[in-house]
Scaffold this motif. Structure first.
Motif, PDB file in Angstrom:
ATOM      1  N   PRO A 121       7.318   1.938  -5.717  1.00  0.00           N
ATOM      2  CA  PRO A 121       7.856   1.655  -4.383  1.00  0.00           C
ATOM      3  C   PRO A 121       9.076   2.522  -4.106  1.00  0.00           C
ATOM      4  N   GLY A 122       9.099   3.156  -2.943  1.00  0.00           N
ATOM      5  CA  GLY A 122      10.216   4.009  -2.565  1.00  0.00           C
ATOM      6  C   GLY A 122      10.073   5.452  -2.982  1.00  0.00           C
ATOM      7  N   ALA A 123       9.142   5.744  -3.876  1.00  0.00           N
ATOM      8  CA  ALA A 123       8.956   7.121  -4.336  1.00  0.00           C
ATOM      9  C   ALA A 123       8.111   7.917  -3.356  1.00  0.00           C
ATOM     10  N   ASP A 124       8.200   9.244  -3.439  1.00  0.00           N
ATOM     11  CA  ASP A 124       7.319  10.089  -2.640  1.00  0.00           C
ATOM     12  C   ASP A 124       5.879   9.887  -3.081  1.00  0.00           C
ATOM     13  N   ILE A 125       4.969   9.938  -2.114  1.00  0.00           N
ATOM     14  CA  ILE A 125       3.550   9.880  -2.436  1.00  0.00           C
ATOM     15  C   ILE A 125       2.987  11.288  -2.238  1.00  0.00           C
TER      16      ILE A 125
END
Length: 329
Positions: A151-155
């Protein structure tokens, strides 16, 4: 009860109970939800009871953990190769129309499409009576645990992708016990994320279009999934909402029962390997791509549902081209 995995201020993997929207209660001596589940199985108790037994007296600020990018996916494995990520499609009422919008052809065809046939089969046989076997759904493989972003990381979207856009879905999380029996730990909200332009070129490209990153969490809902789940999917660009739509899930809104989807996944021996974990997406009927939205590098996806607590947000990051070599020795 809902659980989260996170890193403490020293970088150690930890697990906490979500007390409320602002507060986490860390569990003593617990580094992972999978580890907690194994302990619960060994003790013959439930995951909820095991979590309560490990509750500490400390309370920490949920926002502080999230804002410092210390949230982890709600399930992990020490060896990502033993974490399998899969899913099903055309499982929700309305999903056939969304798929049809994606696959519009320039010429009109009188024959029923394969997607519509699959959807109709689910309507007619996707919710069998107890003891009976229902029709199998569309199924796909996304990758191993390395494709799940926090969660919150770049995809990430690969340089060769033609599209990379969201699919708001519920995923069930499983641990295979020592006897080879799947044990459902709970459910998480997720962004299944696919390449819809590639899929639209030819339905036989569906397998390629699904080999992408995805996101889960941050919270794992323990116990049963409500039969009706509501949520909202949004896309932000430069801080402003460019698309927003409500979605529904749960068995009341599906053409397949959860038991039928589980049977047709775990009927394969290779998916009942002791010690493995699984995240299995249950499908959606809501896509921004079906509404004509084209996402861009830097767009942010937000998928929220009160059932699952805190929303999941991830920013789209288009990867640089990476050379592919095959060596011969």
């Amino acid at each position: 009860m809902r659980l989260v995995q996170f890193r403490d201020e020293d970088g150690n993997a930890s697990v906490a109970i979500v007390e409320d929207a602002k507060t986490l209660v860390p569990l003593r001596g617990v580094a992972s939800i999978a580890g907690l589940a194994k302990a619960a199985l060994a003790d013959g108790t439930t995951l909820v009871a095991a979590a309560r037994d490990h509750m500490g007296d400390v309370r920490i600020d949920y926002d502080a953990v999230a804002n410092t990018n210390r949230l982890l996916p709600p399930i992990t494995h020490s060896d990502p190769a033993h974490f399998l990520v899969t899913g099903t499609g055309l499982t929700h009422l309305g999903s056939a129309s969304a798929r049809a919008n994606m696959h519009k052809a320039d010429n009109k065809q009188a024959d029923e499409t394969d997607s519509m046939k699959m959807f109709r089969m689910g309507i007619e046989g996707g919710k069998p009576k107890a003891g009976e076997k229902g029709v199998q759904p569309e199924w796909f493989y996304k990758g191993d645990g390395s494709v799940v972003v926090a969660p919150g990381a770049d995809i990430p979207s690969p340089s060769f992708a033609l599209d990379g856009s969201e699919e708001p879905e519920i995923a069930a999380i499983y641990l295979i016990d020592d006897e080879g029996v799947p044990v459902r730990l709970g459910y998480a909200i997720g962004n299944e994320f696919s390449d819809h332009v590639m899929e639209r070129q030819n339905y036989l490209y569906l397998a390629h279009s699904k080999l992408r990153a995805c996101a889960l969490g941050p919270e794992l809902l323990l116990g049963d999934l409500p039969s009706h789940v509501e949520g909202t999917s949004r896309i932000y660009r430069d801080g402003k909402v460019i698309w927003e739509k409500q979605f529904v899930s749960g068995e009341d809104n599906m053409s397949h029962s959860l038991a039928n989807l589980e049977y047709h996944h775990f009927k394969y021996d290779l998916f009942r390997r002791p010690g493995d974990v699984h995240a299995h997406y249950f499908g959606t009927a809501t896509l921004s791509f079906a509404d004509g939205i084209t996402v861009q590098d830097g767009d942010e996806f937000e998928i929220s549902s009160e059932t699952f607590g805190r929303p999941i947000r991830n920013r789209l990051k288009v990867q640089d081209e990476q050379p592919v070599r095959v060596r011969v020795i």
